[in-house]
Scaffold this motif. Structure first.
Motif, PDB file in Angstrom:
ATOM      1  N   CYS A  22      66.446  42.592  12.392  1.00  0.00           N
ATOM      2  CA  CYS A  22      66.500  42.937  13.827  1.00  0.00           C
ATOM      3  C   CYS A  22      66.283  43.722  14.498  1.00  0.00           C
ATOM      4  N   ALA A  23      65.076  44.760  14.053  1.00  0.00           N
ATOM      5  CA  ALA A  23      63.906  45.622  14.390  1.00  0.00           C
ATOM      6  C   ALA A  23      62.681  45.392  15.346  1.00  0.00           C
ATOM      7  N   LYS A  24      62.190  43.691  14.530  1.00  0.00           N
ATOM      8  CA  LYS A  24      61.511  43.217  15.146  1.00  0.00           C
ATOM      9  C   LYS A  24      61.770  42.187  16.708  1.00  0.00           C
ATOM     10  N   ALA A  25      63.111  42.148  16.162  1.00  0.00           N
ATOM     11  CA  ALA A  25      63.851  41.538  17.350  1.00  0.00           C
ATOM     12  C   ALA A  25      63.915  41.980  18.743  1.00  0.00           C
ATOM     13  N   ALA A  26      64.570  43.055  17.898  1.00  0.00           N
ATOM     14  CA  ALA A  26      64.848  44.657  19.419  1.00  0.00           C
ATOM     15  C   ALA A  26      63.338  44.793  20.054  1.00  0.00           C
ATOM     16  N   VAL A  27      62.288  44.775  19.376  1.00  0.00           N
ATOM     17  CA  VAL A  27      60.875  45.352  19.785  1.00  0.00           C
ATOM     18  C   VAL A  27      60.288  43.846  20.727  1.00  0.00           C
ATOM     19  N   ARG A  28      61.194  42.082  20.210  1.00  0.00           N
ATOM     20  CA  ARG A  28      60.205  41.496  20.786  1.00  0.00           C
ATOM     21  C   ARG A  28      60.796  41.433  22.225  1.00  0.00           C
ATOM     22  N   CYS A  29      62.944  41.715  22.039  1.00  0.00           N
ATOM     23  CA  CYS A  29      63.134  41.744  23.306  1.00  0.00           C
ATOM     24  C   CYS A  29      62.296  43.135  24.448  1.00  0.00           C
ATOM     25  N   GLY A  30      61.718  44.078  23.959  1.00  0.00           N
ATOM     26  CA  GLY A  30      61.464  45.024  25.277  1.00  0.00           C
ATOM     27  C   GLY A  30      61.563  46.094  24.843  1.00  0.00           C
ATOM     28  N   ALA A  31      62.217  46.538  23.581  1.00  0.00           N
ATOM     29  CA  ALA A  31      62.885  47.996  23.256  1.00  0.00           C
ATOM     30  C   ALA A  31      62.001  48.816  23.380  1.00  0.00           C
ATOM     31  N   GLY A  32      61.253  50.062  24.007  1.00  0.00           N
ATOM     32  CA  GLY A  32      60.262  50.835  24.246  1.00  0.00           C
ATOM     33  C   GLY A  32      59.400  51.596  22.550  1.00  0.00           C
ATOM     34  N   LEU A  33      60.543  52.224  21.986  1.00  0.00           N
ATOM     35  CA  LEU A  33      60.766  52.777  21.130  1.00  0.00           C
ATOM     36  C   LEU A  33      61.755  52.309  19.675  1.00  0.00           C
ATOM     37  N   VAL A  34      61.285  51.728  18.320  1.00  0.00           N
ATOM     38  CA  VAL A  34      62.120  51.338  17.640  1.00  0.00           C
ATOM     39  C   VAL A  34      62.251  52.797  16.315  1.00  0.00           C
ATOM     40  N   THR A  35      62.910  53.490  16.061  1.00  0.00           N
ATOM     41  CA  THR A  35      62.859  53.534  13.892  1.00  0.00           C
ATOM     42  C   THR A  35      64.211  52.985  13.703  1.00  0.00           C
ATOM     43  N   VAL A  36      63.526  52.425  12.702  1.00  0.00           N
ATOM     44  CA  VAL A  36      64.480  52.570  11.343  1.00  0.00           C
ATOM     45  C   VAL A  36      64.573  53.095  10.449  1.00  0.00           C
ATOM     46  N   GLY A  37      66.145  53.807   9.724  1.00  0.00           N
ATOM     47  CA  GLY A  37      66.369  54.359   9.420  1.00  0.00           C
ATOM     48  C   GLY A  37      66.419  53.553   7.665  1.00  0.00           C
ATOM     49  N   VAL A  38      66.290  53.824   6.455  1.00  0.00           N
ATOM     50  CA  VAL A  38      66.072  53.087   5.383  1.00  0.00           C
ATOM     51  C   VAL A  38      66.452  54.143   4.451  1.00  0.00           C
TER      52      VAL A  38
END
Length: 268
Positions: A22-38
């Motif tokens: 999910c996170a890597k797909a978001a980054v590949r689609c141009g997201a500026g900043l992605v934070t994942v709570g795990v």
């Protein structure tokens, strides 16, 4: 800060890959900043997996995020352009409470997928208290659980089922089936003709969630983010199938094809 600050709540013991996809797909689609709570017990795993996305340790119990995480989730999701919850999350009473908290308090557009939907089973009334836009991304079995019917009923009338869920609960519904169906509460429906049978494998839905999340973060409406996201994701899957074949392709291949799919779409 103009390309989307996103938050994802995901992962549990044995299902760390869902949050990663999910996170890597978001980054590949141009997201500026992605934070994942795990879950805090999986931090080393996620830190090894991620280069671009950031991670936040959330209190957990038995390998799953627990009720003690609510304050941290508040901090994670505040001032975010869009939020996703569900990939690889697992199911538990605590997670139902975590989901209820997110549904009722997150004001940004919210994508609910996978175990987020499973924890919503029997609790769909929470959606009526949403303060922001909502996108649900169920497959037929998940949608059947939300509607309180069997999967066969959804498969026999997929359009009507998606539209019913959308209208009753005020959420955009992206039903993942042979032809993806995206329904909006105002009665609009889009059919996504891209994609192939090679995408009917575990993890593909997590990729789609990341794509839709990134588009929401860029400022698109929930309906546009869902239908355009389904199309981009399907096109990337078709490109992956051309390279590896439908039998051998994996969700990571779809992520790697996203740049080409986005470029092709921008040229149309």
């Amino acid at each position: 800060g103009s390309c989307g600050k996103l938050a994802i709540v995901a992962g549990s013991e044995g299902f760390a890959g869902a949050g990663e996809l999910c996170a890597k797909a978001a980054v590949r689609c141009g997201a500026g900043l992605v934070t994942v709570g795990v879950p805090h017990t999986l931090m080393e795993v996620y830190q090894a997996k991620f280069t671009e996305p950031m991670t936040l340790a959330l209190p957990s119990r038995d390998g799953k995020i627990c009720m003690d995480a609510l304050a941290a989730i508040n901090k994670l999701t505040e001032k975010r352009d869009a939020v996703a919850i569900g990939p690889g999350l697992g199911r538990s009473r605590d997670l139902q409470s975590v989901l209820e908290h997110a549904v009722k308090t997150v004001k940004s557009p919210l994508v609910i997928d996978a175990d987020g939907l499973n924890n919503l089973e029997g609790n769909t009334k929470w959606l009526l208290e949403r303060k922001g836009a909502t996108v649900l991304t169920p497959h037929p079995v998940e949608l059947a659980r939300l509607l309180g019917c069997d999967a066969e009923a959804v498969l026999e009338a997929p359009v009507e089922s998606a539209e019913k869920m959308s209208k009753e609960y005020g959420a955009v519904v992206a039903l993942k089936c042979g032809t993806n169906i995206v329904a909006s509460p105002d009665g609009q429906t889009t059919f996504c003709l891209s994609g192939n049978a090679g995408m009917a494998t575990g993890g593909s839905g997590d990729v789609l969630t990341g794509v839709i999340l990134a588009l929401l973060g860029s400022g698109l409406s929930a309906y546009d983010a869902a239908r355009i996201g389904c199309h981009i994701n399907g096109c990337a899957g078709d490109m992956a199938a051309e390279k590896y074949g439908e039998r051998s392709m994996i969700p990571s291949d779809t992520i790697e094809a996203l740049p080409e799919a986005i470029e092709a779409m921008s040229e149309c």
